[in-house]
Design a protein around this motif. Structure first.
Motif, PDB file in Angstrom:
ATOM      1  N   ALA A  47       0.806  -1.301  -0.203  1.00  9.24           N
ATOM      2  CA  ALA A  47       0.020   0.291  -0.511  1.00  9.24           C
ATOM      3  C   ALA A  47       1.017   1.225   0.113  1.00  9.24           C
ATOM      4  N   TYR A  84      -0.228   3.789   9.361  1.00 11.24           N
ATOM      5  CA  TYR A  84      -0.749   2.178  10.119  1.00 11.24           C
ATOM      6  C   TYR A  84      -0.665   1.858  10.841  1.00 11.24           C
ATOM      7  N   ALA A 115      -6.742  -4.821   6.408  1.00 10.54           N
ATOM      8  CA  ALA A 115      -8.121  -4.260   6.147  1.00 10.54           C
ATOM      9  C   ALA A 115      -6.653  -2.814   5.400  1.00 10.54           C
ATOM     10  N   TYR A 116      -5.925  -2.787   4.936  1.00  9.46           N
ATOM     11  CA  TYR A 116      -5.173  -1.722   3.949  1.00  9.46           C
ATOM     12  C   TYR A 116      -5.234  -2.677   2.834  1.00  9.46           C
ATOM     13  N   GLN A 119      -5.670   0.328  -0.512  1.00  7.59           N
ATOM     14  CA  GLN A 119      -4.844   1.089  -0.725  1.00  7.59           C
ATOM     15  C   GLN A 119      -3.610   0.753  -1.740  1.00  7.59           C
ATOM     16  N   SER A 142     -10.771   1.687   2.791  1.00  6.37           N
ATOM     17  CA  SER A 142     -10.038   0.780   4.255  1.00  6.37           C
ATOM     18  C   SER A 142     -10.555   1.256   5.372  1.00  6.37           C
TER      19      SER A 142
END
Length: 191
Positions: A47, A84, A115-116, A119, A142
């Motif tokens: 990401a 993050y 969950a990234y 990205q 995201s």
């Protein structure tokens, strides 16, 4: 490519696909094994690299020197990775405060890293005139993925998870945007 590398590649693609689809089972089964932590960190790094590639076009238009370009891209990628950890830390602290049972930080690293996944598509911000809207859509995607991840990881309601995630999300977005603007100003100043 040896069988282990091939399996890792397919596991990464499987995880990204399920994270993009907001699959609750992915986050529910995000056991805190070393492989899942590595997989989550790989997604976050991808990401960051994708975000840096999205910034590349603007830096090239501004005719940044090669050294300044490399430095700006490194800072851009690192801002995503650091964001993050800050977001995860914030979610952990607030989750600890809200939840009656203790929450372990390491139990949040994998699901939030997964969950990234939206990205990873941040390189699409290279598209002229659509870059910023694409960046905002991916950021919201995201956010939704992190809400699903926190709901599953902390075993709380979606509403509580949304409130927890929304505490730091605007700050992370502002910080990343500030870094991008700062990069552009430095490039323009040095030219």
């Amino acid at each position: 490519m040896n069988p282990t590398q091939n399996t890792s590649k397919w596991q990464l693609l499987y995880t990204i696909k399920n994270a993009l689809l907001l699959n609750k089972q992915l986050y529910d089964n995000a056991c805190n094994t070393p492989f899942n932590n590595q997989l989550a960190l790989t997604i976050v790094i991808l990401a960051g690299v994708s975000h840096a590639l999205g910034s590349l076009f603007i830096l090239l238009i501004n005719r940044a020197s090669i050294y300044l370009l490399l430095l700006a891209l490194l800072i851009d990628a690192l801002s995503i990775i650091i964001g993050y950890y800050i977001w995860t830390l914030t979610i952990w602290k607030v989750g600890e405060w809200i939840k009656s049972t203790p929450v372990k930080l390491r139990n949040l690293l994998s699901p939030i890293g997964f969950a990234y996944a939206p990205q990873v598509l941040n390189f699409l911000t290279l598209i002229p005139l659509l870059g910023r809207p694409i960046e905002l859509i991916l950021a919201l995607w995201s956010l939704l993925a992190v809400i699903v991840a926190v709901t599953q990881a902390l075993d709380i309601t979606t509403r509580k998870a949304g409130l927890i995630c929304l505490i730091a999300w605007p700050l992370i977005q502002i910080a990343v945007g500030f870094i991008q603007v700062l990069e552009q100003e430095v490039v323009q100043f040095t030219n």
